[in-house]
Design a protein around this motif. Structure first.
Motif, PDB file in Angstrom:
ATOM      1  N   ALA A 192       0.836  -1.200   0.000  1.00 58.85           N
ATOM      2  CA  ALA A 192       0.000   0.000   0.000  1.00 58.85           C
ATOM      3  C   ALA A 192       0.873   1.253   0.000  1.00 58.85           C
ATOM      4  O   ALA A 192       0.574   2.229  -0.708  1.00 58.85           O
ATOM      5  CB  ALA A 192      -0.924  -0.006   1.216  1.00 58.85           C
ATOM      6  N   LEU A 193       1.962   1.242   0.765  1.00 52.69           N
ATOM      7  CA  LEU A 193       2.891   2.376   0.790  1.00 52.69           C
ATOM      8  C   LEU A 193       3.526   2.571  -0.580  1.00 52.69           C
ATOM      9  O   LEU A 193       3.636   3.699  -1.073  1.00 52.69           O
ATOM     10  CB  LEU A 193       3.971   2.161   1.852  1.00 52.69           C
ATOM     11  N   ALA A 194       3.919   1.471  -1.202  1.00 52.23           N
ATOM     12  CA  ALA A 194       4.526   1.553  -2.531  1.00 52.23           C
ATOM     13  C   ALA A 194       3.550   2.153  -3.534  1.00 52.23           C
ATOM     14  O   ALA A 194       3.922   2.999  -4.359  1.00 52.23           O
ATOM     15  CB  ALA A 194       4.980   0.171  -2.995  1.00 52.23           C
ATOM     16  N   GLU A 195       2.296   1.765  -3.468  1.00 50.82           N
ATOM     17  CA  GLU A 195       1.284   2.307  -4.379  1.00 50.82           C
ATOM     18  C   GLU A 195       1.082   3.812  -4.134  1.00 50.82           C
ATOM     19  O   GLU A 195       0.904   4.575  -5.077  1.00 50.82           O
ATOM     20  CB  GLU A 195      -0.026   1.551  -4.229  1.00 50.82           C
ATOM     21  N   GLN A 196       1.130   4.222  -2.879  1.00 54.70           N
ATOM     22  CA  GLN A 196       1.007   5.653  -2.563  1.00 54.70           C
ATOM     23  C   GLN A 196       2.186   6.435  -3.120  1.00 54.70           C
ATOM     24  O   GLN A 196       2.016   7.516  -3.676  1.00 54.70           O
ATOM     25  CB  GLN A 196       0.925   5.869  -1.057  1.00 54.70           C
ATOM     26  N   LEU A 197       3.387   5.895  -2.969  1.00 52.90           N
ATOM     27  CA  LEU A 197       4.580   6.582  -3.464  1.00 52.90           C
ATOM     28  C   LEU A 197       4.549   6.737  -4.980  1.00 52.90           C
ATOM     29  O   LEU A 197       4.890   7.788  -5.513  1.00 52.90           O
ATOM     30  CB  LEU A 197       5.849   5.829  -3.046  1.00 52.90           C
ATOM     31  N   VAL A 198       4.145   5.697  -5.675  1.00 54.97           N
ATOM     32  CA  VAL A 198       4.098   5.747  -7.133  1.00 54.97           C
ATOM     33  C   VAL A 198       3.069   6.774  -7.605  1.00 54.97           C
ATOM     34  O   VAL A 198       3.246   7.413  -8.629  1.00 54.97           O
ATOM     35  CB  VAL A 198       3.801   4.345  -7.717  1.00 54.97           C
ATOM     36  N   GLY A 199       2.020   6.967  -6.833  1.00 57.34           N
ATOM     37  CA  GLY A 199       0.956   7.897  -7.214  1.00 57.34           C
ATOM     38  C   GLY A 199       1.209   9.358  -6.861  1.00 57.34           C
ATOM     39  O   GLY A 199       0.373  10.214  -7.139  1.00 57.34           O
ATOM     40  N   LEU A 200       2.364   9.681  -6.277  1.00 57.70           N
ATOM     41  CA  LEU A 200       2.645  11.062  -5.886  1.00 57.70           C
ATOM     42  C   LEU A 200       2.856  11.968  -7.094  1.00 57.70           C
ATOM     43  O   LEU A 200       3.408  11.555  -8.105  1.00 57.70           O
ATOM     44  CB  LEU A 200       3.905  11.115  -5.011  1.00 57.70           C
ATOM     45  N   THR A 201       2.421  13.221  -6.938  1.00 60.83           N
ATOM     46  CA  THR A 201       2.698  14.228  -7.964  1.00 60.83           C
ATOM     47  C   THR A 201       4.099  14.775  -7.741  1.00 60.83           C
ATOM     48  O   THR A 201       4.727  14.506  -6.707  1.00 60.83           O
ATOM     49  CB  THR A 201       1.697  15.399  -7.875  1.00 60.83           C
ATOM     50  N   VAL A 202       4.581  15.559  -8.689  1.00 63.93           N
ATOM     51  CA  VAL A 202       5.919  16.149  -8.570  1.00 63.93           C
ATOM     52  C   VAL A 202       6.000  17.026  -7.319  1.00 63.93           C
ATOM     53  O   VAL A 202       6.971  16.987  -6.571  1.00 63.93           O
ATOM     54  CB  VAL A 202       6.268  16.968  -9.831  1.00 63.93           C
ATOM     55  N   LYS A 203       4.955  17.801  -7.093  1.00 60.65           N
ATOM     56  CA  LYS A 203       4.931  18.677  -5.911  1.00 60.65           C
ATOM     57  C   LYS A 203       4.982  17.858  -4.620  1.00 60.65           C
ATOM     58  O   LYS A 203       5.706  18.192  -3.684  1.00 60.65           O
ATOM     59  CB  LYS A 203       3.682  19.553  -5.936  1.00 60.65           C
ATOM     60  N   GLU A 204       4.235  16.772  -4.590  1.00 58.13           N
ATOM     61  CA  GLU A 204       4.224  15.918  -3.404  1.00 58.13           C
ATOM     62  C   GLU A 204       5.577  15.243  -3.186  1.00 58.13           C
ATOM     63  O   GLU A 204       6.024  15.092  -2.043  1.00 58.13           O
ATOM     64  CB  GLU A 204       3.118  14.872  -3.523  1.00 58.13           C
ATOM     65  N   VAL A 205       6.236  14.865  -4.265  1.00 58.57           N
ATOM     66  CA  VAL A 205       7.565  14.261  -4.146  1.00 58.57           C
ATOM     67  C   VAL A 205       8.541  15.275  -3.563  1.00 58.57           C
ATOM     68  O   VAL A 205       9.361  14.948  -2.705  1.00 58.57           O
ATOM     69  CB  VAL A 205       8.071  13.743  -5.520  1.00 58.57           C
ATOM     70  N   GLN A 206       8.439  16.527  -4.011  1.00 54.56           N
ATOM     71  CA  GLN A 206       9.317  17.574  -3.486  1.00 54.56           C
ATOM     72  C   GLN A 206       9.058  17.795  -1.998  1.00 54.56           C
ATOM     73  O   GLN A 206       9.980  17.936  -1.210  1.00 54.56           O
ATOM     74  CB  GLN A 206       9.128  18.881  -4.261  1.00 54.56           C
ATOM     75  N   GLU A 207       7.767  17.818  -1.610  1.00 53.14           N
ATOM     76  CA  GLU A 207       7.423  17.977  -0.190  1.00 53.14           C
ATOM     77  C   GLU A 207       7.960  16.807   0.630  1.00 53.14           C
ATOM     78  O   GLU A 207       8.486  16.993   1.727  1.00 53.14           O
ATOM     79  CB  GLU A 207       5.910  18.093  -0.032  1.00 53.14           C
ATOM     80  N   LEU A 208       7.845  15.597   0.083  1.00 56.93           N
ATOM     81  CA  LEU A 208       8.365  14.413   0.764  1.00 56.93           C
ATOM     82  C   LEU A 208       9.881  14.520   0.927  1.00 56.93           C
ATOM     83  O   LEU A 208      10.422  14.227   1.991  1.00 56.93           O
ATOM     84  CB  LEU A 208       8.007  13.143  -0.017  1.00 56.93           C
ATOM     85  N   ALA A 209      10.557  14.977  -0.121  1.00 52.67           N
ATOM     86  CA  ALA A 209      12.011  15.140  -0.049  1.00 52.67           C
ATOM     87  C   ALA A 209      12.388  16.140   1.036  1.00 52.67           C
ATOM     88  O   ALA A 209      13.342  15.928   1.785  1.00 52.67           O
ATOM     89  CB  ALA A 209      12.559  15.588  -1.405  1.00 52.67           C
ATOM     90  N   ASP A 210      11.634  17.237   1.127  1.00 52.69           N
ATOM     91  CA  ASP A 210      11.901  18.244   2.155  1.00 52.69           C
ATOM     92  C   ASP A 210      11.715  17.673   3.560  1.00 52.69           C
ATOM     93  O   ASP A 210      12.533  17.909   4.449  1.00 52.69           O
ATOM     94  CB  ASP A 210      10.992  19.467   1.965  1.00 52.69           C
ATOM     95  N   VAL A 211      10.655  16.921   3.762  1.00 55.60           N
ATOM     96  CA  VAL A 211      10.401  16.320   5.072  1.00 55.60           C
ATOM     97  C   VAL A 211      11.504  15.327   5.427  1.00 55.60           C
ATOM     98  O   VAL A 211      12.032  15.326   6.549  1.00 55.60           O
ATOM     99  CB  VAL A 211       9.017  15.628   5.089  1.00 55.60           C
ATOM    100  N   LEU A 212      11.875  14.488   4.460  1.00 50.15           N
ATOM    101  CA  LEU A 212      12.934  13.504   4.720  1.00 50.15           C
ATOM    102  C   LEU A 212      14.248  14.178   5.078  1.00 50.15           C
ATOM    103  O   LEU A 212      14.966  13.728   5.978  1.00 50.15           O
ATOM    104  CB  LEU A 212      13.123  12.593   3.508  1.00 50.15           C
TER     105      LEU A 212
END
Length: 124
Positions: free
Chosen positions: A6-26
């Motif tokens: 389920a986590l993998a499916e969520q990650l694959v479905g992220l938009t570019v903006k969401e990926v950037q936000e995730l990178a910032d949080v990490l």
């Protein structure tokens, strides 16, 4: 195992903006560098997210010295800081990288100078 899928499916479905936000949080909260987030973008399977990843390091490749080999050797010597012998060997060994991992602006500048001297240059 179902949670991981389920986590993998969520990650694959992220938009570019969401990926950037995730990178910032990490990076900010866990000390994980954003390069790890690039894997998520690449896993998108192409699409808009992969197009958002912009190349930042370029290689300047001398394909051929051209008619004014001596001028090209001098330019290579000045641009790289090599000695005259090493610069000549680099030019004689074309196609060869003059500089690697430089910014786009620097790569364009190097290409312009070498082309003006008569060389055949490529940016990769």
């Amino acid at each position: 195992m179902a949670d991981v899928k389920a986590l993998a499916e969520q990650l694959v479905g992220l938009t570019v903006k969401e990926v950037q936000e995730l990178a910032d949080v990490l990076k900010n909260e866990y000390g994980i560098e954003p390069a790890a987030a690039a894997v998520v973008v690449a896993a998108d399977g192409g699409g808009g997210a992969a197009a958002a990843e912009e190349k930042t390091a370029f290689n300047v490749i001398l394909k051929a010295a051209g008619a004014s080999k001596l001028n090209v050797v001098k330019i290579v010597k000045d641009l790289t800081g090599l000695g005259l012998k090493e610069a000549k060997e680099l030019v004689d060994g074309a196609p060869k990288a003059v500089k690697e991992g430089v910014s786009k602006a620097e790569a364009e500048d190097l290409k312009a100078k070498l082309t003006e001297a008569g060389a055949d240059v490529e940016i990769q």
